[in-house]
Write an enzyme that holds these catalytic residues in place. Structure first.
Site, PDB file in Angstrom:
ATOM      1  N   THR A 302       0.833  -1.209   0.000  1.00 22.23           N
ATOM      2  CA  THR A 302       0.000   0.000   0.000  1.00 22.23           C
ATOM      3  C   THR A 302       0.862   1.252   0.000  1.00 22.23           C
ATOM      4  OG1 THR A 302      -1.753  -1.162   1.215  1.00 22.23           O
ATOM      5  CG2 THR A 302      -1.837   1.240   1.196  1.00 22.23           C
ATOM      6  N   TRP A 305       2.474   1.573  -3.381  1.00 20.76           N
ATOM      7  CA  TRP A 305       1.488   1.955  -4.389  1.00 20.76           C
ATOM      8  C   TRP A 305       1.348   3.470  -4.471  1.00 20.76           C
ATOM      9  CZ3 TRP A 305      -3.208   4.587  -4.321  1.00 20.76           C
ATOM     10  CH2 TRP A 305      -4.029   4.437  -5.431  1.00 20.76           C
ATOM     11  N   HIS A 306       1.483   4.138  -3.331  1.00 19.97           N
ATOM     12  CA  HIS A 306       1.286   5.586  -3.307  1.00 19.97           C
ATOM     13  C   HIS A 306       2.487   6.365  -3.823  1.00 19.97           C
ATOM     14  CE1 HIS A 306      -2.235   4.717  -0.745  1.00 19.97           C
ATOM     15  NE2 HIS A 306      -2.652   5.904  -1.137  1.00 19.97           N
ATOM     16  N   GLY A 307       3.682   5.820  -3.752  1.00 23.42           N
ATOM     17  CA  GLY A 307       4.827   6.571  -4.252  1.00 23.42           C
ATOM     18  C   GLY A 307       6.146   5.878  -3.991  1.00 23.42           C
ATOM     19  N   PHE A 446      -0.936   9.654  -7.890  1.00 23.99           N
ATOM     20  CA  PHE A 446      -0.671   8.279  -7.486  1.00 23.99           C
ATOM     21  C   PHE A 446      -1.086   7.259  -8.546  1.00 23.99           C
ATOM     22  CE2 PHE A 446      -1.677  10.656  -3.505  1.00 23.99           C
ATOM     23  CZ  PHE A 446      -0.366  10.814  -3.134  1.00 23.99           C
TER      24      PHE A 446
END
Length: 446
Positions: A302, A305-307, A446
Site C-alpha cells: 500500500t 502503491w502511493h509513491g 498516485f
C-alpha cells in the site's frame, strides 16, 4: 482534463451526454469508449497509447485466464513492470548512479491497472470473461473513474454497460452528487490547501505548537475534501450515465479505530488489497505470526502503491504497526473505551499519519514532528490566522461528519430546497472558477 474545469463542464460533458442519450442503449458503451479516450487524450495525449496498450493486453489476459492461470501471471507481470518503471525507476537509478530519465507518472496508471488486474483475477476465479472488446474497453476507460477511481470491478459494471438505465430521478440524484463534489473541491479543498501550505511554510518559532497541529488539521481536511470531492463527482457522473460506481468514503474522521478508519477511507483500495492480497495470503485464518506477516505485506505494498519516496513506505509501516497493535490486549483495552473517547484518540493518530504522508523530506518531517510538542504553544500570528480561518475550519470539520447529510435527508431531499442548493452550489463554484480558483486533484499523483 479536470472535472472542475470550464472545458469539461461546458464542452466535453454536454457533448458526451447529447450523443449518449440519443444513441440506442445497446450501443451506449461504444459512445462511452470514444468519449473516455477523448477525455484521457486531451489531458494526457502522450500516454494515450500506453492506456490503449494496457486495455488491449488485459483483454487478452482475461481470455487466457478463463482457461489457464497463466493469464493472471501475465497480467501481474505486465502491471508490475509498468508501475515499477514509471514509479520507481528514477528513484532507483538515482540511488545506483544510473542515468535518470525524468519520468512522469501517467495519469491514472495505478487506478486503471488495479481495476484491470482485478478483472483478470476474477475471470480466473470463475467470473464470465468479456468477449466484446469494445464493452471491455468502455469499462476499462470509463472516464468518471479513470484517473482517480473509485476502483470498480468489471463484474459490477457489466450489466450497467450492457443496458444503462437512465431516467430523470437518477439524473437528478447524479447532478446533485456531482455539484456536491464540485463544491467540496473548489469551496473547501482549495482554501484548506492554501491554509495548509501557509502554516507549513512558517518557521517553527512563528508557527508554535498549536500552529503545527492546525497545519495538519488543514492538510487532513484538504485531502479529504479533495479526494472525496473527486469521488462524489465520479459517482454523480456514473448516476447520470446509468453506470453506478462504488462508494469510496464513509466519514473516515469519525473512525473509532485504525481498522475502522480503513473501512471508511479509500474503501475500494482497502477492499482491493483485502480481496486480492490479504485473503489469498491466508488473511486472518492462520497463525498469529502469519496474520502479522500478511498485514506487513499488504501495508508495504500500500505504501509503495502511493509513491517511490521513503515517506510512503514509512506511512504504510505506521499503519501496519497500528493495525497490528489492534490485535493485541492493548487493542482490546482500547475497544472498551466509550465511543467518544475512541474517536477522539484517533484524531492525533490520523494527523500524524498524514504528516508522514505529506512530507517527502524525512528530515523536514522529523523537525515538523518535533514542533508538535516543543516551542511556544500559541504565537501572535497563529492566533490571528486562527481567528481569520475559523469559519472555514468549523464548516470543514462539521462537513466531515454525517450531520449535514442527515439534515439534508430530513429537510431537503425530494423538496424544492434540494435543486436550490444544487443550483446555488454550482453558481458559487463557477464564480470561484472564474476568479482563477483551480488546483489539480492530489490523488492524480498516485
Amino acid at each position: 482534463m479536470l472535472f472542475s474545469s470550464f472545458g469539461f463542464l461546458f464542452l466535453f460533458l454536454p457533448l458526451c451526454l447529447a450523443v449518449y442519450l440519443v444513441c440506442p442503449p445497446r450501443l451506449r458503451y461504444a459512445v462511452l469508449l470514444v468519449f473516455s479516450l477523448i477525455f484521457y487524450g486531451v489531458g494526457e495525449p502522450r500516454f494515450l497509447p500506453l492506456l490503449l496498450l494496457s486495455g488491449v493486453a488485459h483483454y487478452f489476459f482475461g481470455r487466457v485466464a478463463a482457461k489457464k492461470r497463466l493469464g493472471v501471471w501475465l497480467a501481474v507481470g505486465f502491471d508490475l513492470v509498468l508501475l515499477a518503471f514509471f514509479k520507481y525507476y528514477d528513484a532507483l537509478a538515482a540511488a545506483l548512479g544510473w542515468s535518470v530519465l525524468g519520468l512522469s507518472l501517467p495519469l491514472g496508471l495505478s487506478f486503471y491497472s488495479f481495476s484491470a488486474l482485478s478483472y483478470v483475477i476474477d475471470v480466473s476465479r470463475g467470473e464470465a470473461v468479456e468477449k466484446n472488446p469494445l464493452r471491455f474497453g468502455a469499462s476499462f476507460t470509463f472516464f468518471p473513474k479513470l484517473l482517480s477511481g473509485p476502483i470498480a470491478r468489471y463484474g459490477s459494471l457489466r450489466e450497467a454497460l450492457s443496458a444503462p438505465k437512465t431516467d430523470s430521478v437518477r439524473a437528478s440524484r447524479g447532478i446533485g452528487r456531482f455539484v456536491c463534489g464540485l463544491s467540496k473541491k473548489l469551496l473547501l479543498a482549495v482554501p484548506l490547501g492554501e491554509a495548509w501550505e501557509y502554516f507549513f511554510a512558517m518557521d517553527f518559532e512563528t508557527r508554535g505548537v498549536l500552529g503545527a497541529w492546525l497545519a495538519l488539521v488543514f492538510f487532513a481536511l484538504r485531502l479529504y475534501y479533495d479526494f472525496s470531492g473527486y469521488t462524489d463527482m465520479a459517482l454523480g457522473l456514473g448516476e447520470i450515465l446509468g453506470v453506478p460506481l462504488p462508494e469510496n468514503f464513509n466519514y473516515p474522521y469519525t473512525a473509532e479505530s485504525p481498522r475502522d478508519f480503513w473501512r471508511r477511507w479509500h474503501i475500494t483500495l482497502s477492499v482491493w488489497f483485502r480481496d486480492y492480497v490479504y485473503i489469498p495470503l491466508g488473511g486472518s485464518r492462520c497463525r498469529a505470526w502469519r496474520v502479522i506477516c500478511n498485514l506487513l505485506v499488504v501495508w508495504v505494498l500500500t505504501g509503495l502503491w502511493h509513491g517511490s519516496t521513503l515517506n510512503f513506505l514509512l506511512w504504510g509501516l505506521f499503519w501496519f504497526l497500528l493495525l497490528s497493535l489492534g490485535r493485541t490486549p492493548l487493542g482490546a483495552l482500547a475497544a472498551r473505551l466509550p465511543r467518544a473517547w475512541r474517536r477522539l484518540l484517533m484524531i492525533p493518530v490520523i494527523l500524524v499519519s498524514w504528516l508522514i504522508f505529506a512530507v517527502e523530506d524525512l528530515s523536514l518531517g522529523a523537525r515538523f514532528f518535533g514542533s508538535l510538542f516543543g516551542g511556544p504553544f500559541l504565537t501572535a500570528l497563529t492566533r490571528y490566522e486562527l481567528l481569520r480561518l475559523l469559519p472555514l475550519l468549523l464548516v470543514a470539520i462539521v462537513g466531515a461528519t454525517p450531520r449535514p447529510k442527515a439534515w439534508f435527508d430530513k429537510h431537503a431531499r425530494g423538496g424544492w430546497l434540494s435543486p436550490a442548493l444544487a443550483v446555488g452550489g454550482f453558481l458559487v463554484s463557477l464564480v470561484y472558477l472564474t476568479g482563477g480558483t483551480q488546483q489539480s486533484f492530489l490523488y492524480l499523483r498516485f
